[in-house]
Scaffold this motif. Structure first.
Motif, PDB file in Angstrom:
ATOM      1  N   VAL A  99       0.855  -1.187   0.000  1.00  0.00           N
ATOM      2  CA  VAL A  99       0.000   0.000   0.000  1.00  0.00           C
ATOM      3  C   VAL A  99       0.888   1.232   0.000  1.00  0.00           C
ATOM      4  O   VAL A  99       1.707   1.413   0.905  1.00  0.00           O
ATOM      5  N   GLY A 100       0.754   2.085  -1.012  1.00  0.00           N
ATOM      6  CA  GLY A 100       1.546   3.306  -1.123  1.00  0.00           C
ATOM      7  C   GLY A 100       0.696   4.476  -1.557  1.00  0.00           C
ATOM      8  O   GLY A 100      -0.517   4.355  -1.767  1.00  0.00           O
ATOM      9  N   THR A 101       1.347   5.628  -1.681  1.00  0.00           N
ATOM     10  CA  THR A 101       0.616   6.841  -2.056  1.00  0.00           C
ATOM     11  C   THR A 101       0.089   6.775  -3.483  1.00  0.00           C
ATOM     12  O   THR A 101      -0.802   7.537  -3.849  1.00  0.00           O
ATOM     13  N   GLU A 102       0.634   5.892  -4.312  1.00  0.00           N
ATOM     14  CA  GLU A 102       0.179   5.761  -5.697  1.00  0.00           C
ATOM     15  C   GLU A 102      -0.871   4.679  -5.857  1.00  0.00           C
ATOM     16  O   GLU A 102      -1.362   4.465  -6.964  1.00  0.00           O
ATOM     17  N   GLY A 103      -1.227   3.981  -4.807  1.00  0.00           N
ATOM     18  CA  GLY A 103      -2.261   2.969  -4.880  1.00  0.00           C
ATOM     19  C   GLY A 103      -1.832   1.681  -4.212  1.00  0.00           C
ATOM     20  O   GLY A 103      -0.759   1.576  -3.611  1.00  0.00           O
ATOM     21  N   MET A 104      -2.709   0.683  -4.312  1.00  0.00           N
ATOM     22  CA  MET A 104      -2.460  -0.632  -3.748  1.00  0.00           C
ATOM     23  C   MET A 104      -2.026  -1.559  -4.879  1.00  0.00           C
ATOM     24  O   MET A 104      -2.796  -1.823  -5.812  1.00  0.00           O
ATOM     25  N   LYS A 105      -0.789  -2.050  -4.813  1.00  0.00           N
ATOM     26  CA  LYS A 105      -0.236  -2.881  -5.869  1.00  0.00           C
ATOM     27  C   LYS A 105       0.232  -4.204  -5.279  1.00  0.00           C
ATOM     28  O   LYS A 105       0.575  -4.297  -4.109  1.00  0.00           O
ATOM     29  N   GLY A 106       0.271  -5.222  -6.124  1.00  0.00           N
ATOM     30  CA  GLY A 106       0.772  -6.516  -5.693  1.00  0.00           C
ATOM     31  C   GLY A 106       0.023  -7.647  -6.348  1.00  0.00           C
ATOM     32  O   GLY A 106      -0.455  -7.533  -7.479  1.00  0.00           O
ATOM     33  N   GLU A 107      -0.082  -8.758  -5.611  1.00  0.00           N
ATOM     34  CA  GLU A 107      -0.750  -9.937  -6.133  1.00  0.00           C
ATOM     35  C   GLU A 107      -1.467 -10.671  -5.013  1.00  0.00           C
ATOM     36  O   GLU A 107      -1.058 -10.623  -3.845  1.00  0.00           O
ATOM     37  N   VAL A 108      -2.565 -11.335  -5.387  1.00  0.00           N
ATOM     38  CA  VAL A 108      -3.338 -12.159  -4.469  1.00  0.00           C
ATOM     39  C   VAL A 108      -3.372 -13.564  -5.054  1.00  0.00           C
ATOM     40  O   VAL A 108      -3.688 -13.750  -6.235  1.00  0.00           O
ATOM     41  N   LEU A 109      -3.028 -14.563  -4.223  1.00  0.00           N
ATOM     42  CA  LEU A 109      -2.913 -15.946  -4.670  1.00  0.00           C
ATOM     43  C   LEU A 109      -4.003 -16.786  -4.028  1.00  0.00           C
ATOM     44  O   LEU A 109      -4.218 -16.708  -2.812  1.00  0.00           O
ATOM     45  N   ALA A 110      -4.682 -17.586  -4.833  1.00  0.00           N
ATOM     46  CA  ALA A 110      -5.691 -18.529  -4.354  1.00  0.00           C
ATOM     47  C   ALA A 110      -5.225 -19.929  -4.723  1.00  0.00           C
ATOM     48  O   ALA A 110      -5.179 -20.290  -5.904  1.00  0.00           O
ATOM     49  N   ASN A 111      -4.850 -20.715  -3.698  1.00  0.00           N
ATOM     50  CA  ASN A 111      -4.330 -22.072  -3.907  1.00  0.00           C
ATOM     51  C   ASN A 111      -5.472 -23.069  -3.732  1.00  0.00           C
ATOM     52  O   ASN A 111      -5.953 -23.302  -2.621  1.00  0.00           O
ATOM     53  N   TYR A 112      -5.907 -23.667  -4.855  1.00  0.00           N
ATOM     54  CA  TYR A 112      -7.027 -24.604  -4.848  1.00  0.00           C
ATOM     55  C   TYR A 112      -6.504 -26.044  -4.814  1.00  0.00           C
ATOM     56  O   TYR A 112      -5.444 -26.355  -5.375  1.00  0.00           O
ATOM     57  N   LEU A 113      -7.287 -26.910  -4.182  1.00  0.00           N
ATOM     58  CA  LEU A 113      -7.042 -28.341  -4.203  1.00  0.00           C
ATOM     59  C   LEU A 113      -8.044 -28.955  -5.171  1.00  0.00           C
ATOM     60  O   LEU A 113      -9.257 -28.901  -4.948  1.00  0.00           O
ATOM     61  N   VAL A 114      -7.529 -29.527  -6.265  1.00  0.00           N
ATOM     62  CA  VAL A 114      -8.369 -30.080  -7.332  1.00  0.00           C
ATOM     63  C   VAL A 114      -8.073 -31.570  -7.451  1.00  0.00           C
ATOM     64  O   VAL A 114      -6.913 -31.980  -7.490  1.00  0.00           O
ATOM     65  N   ILE A 115      -9.150 -32.384  -7.519  1.00  0.00           N
ATOM     66  CA  ILE A 115      -9.014 -33.831  -7.660  1.00  0.00           C
ATOM     67  C   ILE A 115      -9.641 -34.250  -8.980  1.00  0.00           C
ATOM     68  O   ILE A 115     -10.865 -34.146  -9.154  1.00  0.00           O
TER      69      ILE A 115
END
Length: 579
Positions: free
Chosen positions: A328-344
């Protein structure tokens, strides 16, 4: 002849009046005070059905104002005298001046039938712009908090940055501000950016100095006029503890444009979506695999709804584990969000794992972007196919592991590991051990002799004058300049004895010694070297500590509690940056 000319002119005027466009703008007044809001009325009147607007009403440059409110009303009626349709559109704008003096409001433009109609620019006079501050009733008039928001018109779920400042006539109050609490409200998501105090501005508001206490980001999640509550803090003085509350700020949260895709939920910003298989083993039927859905970009990453893996008869999906790496900075919120799924997987062969359709709103281009669905193709093998593809070594390891896990093995016999007794005596071993003991004994005697000689040399040396206690203390400190722990102990003694003048002199010596370790004498160069070695966070902490030391040094009244806190901060910082 003259009557004919008059008749022709009247006829032309009447023909022109059947179809015409009038665009006017009217302010409620021409002179305003600093607290007044500038209200503008823009009236667009079109007579005749053959006039069709081709563009919306374009506003002039409002960089010297804050647009805090808009509204419009449309009316249409039939003129009985001319038997023409008259449509009227009235737009109201509420502006807040950012500065005083004469401010120019430019032309409003609209294009109708390939012709541009505009209003004439005009000027208004703002006598004085006062800061909108709110001082709590139980606080001193000498100090107050003020919250400033530059961008007061944003879209829903679009961030705006807020800055909290403290104003005071007495700079000694700046070090007494504690316990800053950011606003909390259901229709707002607030994320801190920085709590690092800035340098003191001695003349920010006339005779009052100011200092930035906090910078934070606000995400409004509902449209309309939203009041951002004030930020609270405490002012700890020697006599009592005061509660400070900043002013409230109203912002205009615009609704997102119509025509959003069906898959759009609440993502506002600019994003990318990817899906990948992060399992190292081969994909096997009825065995779990890890599928990672990653959303990267800039926007409301922490509050947005992530795209899910779509359901399918070819596989089974379980709830994901969410992790975020967001800055989080003065120019905005940057980065990545990871969703780890378990698939069978449920069947062998080619399987396509798809995510749901994902769309977001781009506030810069003011348009919706549909990324569609992301897919991952995997080849699932049956258990027999996995066994056939294994090498001989892998099969042996598999059978061995299965055997060790399922079969109870007996205890290993240890009789084979016993050392057999021998009746023969080895004289060589005895003589070797005796020789080793003699060598060790001779070495011990030599060491003791060397110690006695060294002690005798010290005793026969000419005794020197030990001098006074102060001279001895200074000599010790000169010989141990680079040992910061000695400085810490000495500062602790000076603090306990309330010798504050000597305390700050010793701190300056400590600071010089540490700066010499970096081969820098100037404070500016030392800041660069410190940032290169330890990073910008430690450099900012160093500058803040130097500022605190200066405030405590020149404070008219010294507080033992404040000196204790200052000493703790000195020990924590200089123990990390000293080499």
């Amino acid at each position: 002849m003259q009557n004919r000319i008059i008749y022709i002119l009247v006829l032309l005027i009447s023909v022109i009046s059947y179809g015409q466009v009038n665009l006017t703008v009217t302010p409620d007044k021409t002179t305003y005070n600093g607290k007044d809001v500038v209200n503008l009325s823009i009236v667009l009147e079109i007579s005749g059905s053959e006039y069709n607007p081709q563009t919306k009403l374009r506003l002039p440059d409002f960089s010297k104002f804050n647009l805090i409110g808009t509204g419009s009303v449309n009316n249409a009626f039939m003129d009985p005298e001319t038997n023409t349709v008259v449509s009227q559109s009235v737009t109201r704008l509420a502006l807040e001046p950012k500065q005083n003096g004469k401010l120019k409001i430019g032309s409003f433009l609209i294009t109708i039938n390939n012709k541009i109609y505009k209003t004439e620019p005009f000027e208004i006079l703002v006598k004085d712009v006062e800061r909108k501050t709110s001082v709590a009733a139980n606080t001193s008039k000498d100090v107050y908090l003020n919250m400033e928001i530059e961008d007061r018109e944003v879209y829903q779920d679009q961030p705006t940055v807020a800055v909290l400042k403290v104003y005071s006539r007495n700079m000694d109050n700046f070090r007494k501000i504690r316990n800053i609490h950011l606003p909390e409200q259901e229709n707002l998501d607030v994320f801190p950016i920085s709590f690092a105090k800035s340098e003191i501005d001695p003349s920010d508001n006339g005779s009052m100095a100011s200092q930035i206490l906090a910078v934070f980001m606000v995400f409004p999640n509902e449209a309309g006029y939203v009041d951002i509550p004030g930020v609270s803090a405490s002012l700890n003085s020697y006599a009592h503890k005061d509660h400070l509350v900043s002013n409230k700020v109203k912002i205009n949260v615009k609704k997102l444009p119509e025509g959003s895709p069906e898959c759009f939920k609440n993502a506002v910003g600019n994003f990318n979506v990817s899906v990948a298989n992060i399992s190292k083993e081969k994909v096997e039927v009825k065995k779990p695999m890890n599928v990672l859905v990653k959303v990267t970009g800039e926007g409301n990453l922490k509050s947005m709804e992530l795209p899910k893996i779509a359901a399918s008869p070819d596989y089974e999906v379980f709830a994901p584990k969410i992790t975020s790496r967001v800055m989080v900075g003065t120019e905005g919120m940057k980065g990545e969000v990871l969703a780890n799924y378990l698939v069978i997987p449920k069947k062998a062969g080619e399987i396509t794992i798809k995510t749901e359709h994902f769309a977001f709103f781009d506030p810069l281009n003011k348009e919706y972007v549909d990324l569609g669905e992301q897919s991952l193709a995997v080849n699932a093998f049956s258990h027999d196919q996995i066994l056939e593809s294994r090498t001989t070594v892998e099969k042996v390891n598999e059978y061995t592991n299965t055997f060790l896990e399922t079969v109870n093995t007996p205890v290993l016999k240890t009789t084979s590991f016993k050392v057999k007794e021998k009746n023969k005596f080895h004289w060589n071993i005895l003589f070797t051990n005796i020789a080793i003991l003699l060598v060790l004994f001779i070495a011990y005697l030599g060491f003791k002799t060397w110690q006695r000689k060294k002690r005798s040399v010290k005793e026969t040396a000419i005794p020197q004058s030990i001098g006074s206690i102060a001279e001895t203390e200074q000599e010790i400190r000169e010989n141990l300049k680079t040992d910061v722990n000695d400085y810490f102990s000495y500062l602790e003694n000076l603090k306990d004895n309330s010798d504050y003048e000597k305390f700050f002199q010793t701190f300056e010596e400590l600071d010089r010694e540490v700066r010499k370790q970096y081969s820098e004498d100037a404070s500016a160069d030392f800041g660069k070297a410190l940032e290169y070695q330890n990073g910008p966070a430690v450099t900012e902490e160093y500058r803040s500590l130097i500022q605190r030391v200066q405030i405590e040094k020149y404070a008219p009244v010294k507080s033992s509690d404040a000196i204790d806190e200052l000493l703790i901060a000195i020990v924590n910082l200089y123990s990390r940056i000293s080499k």
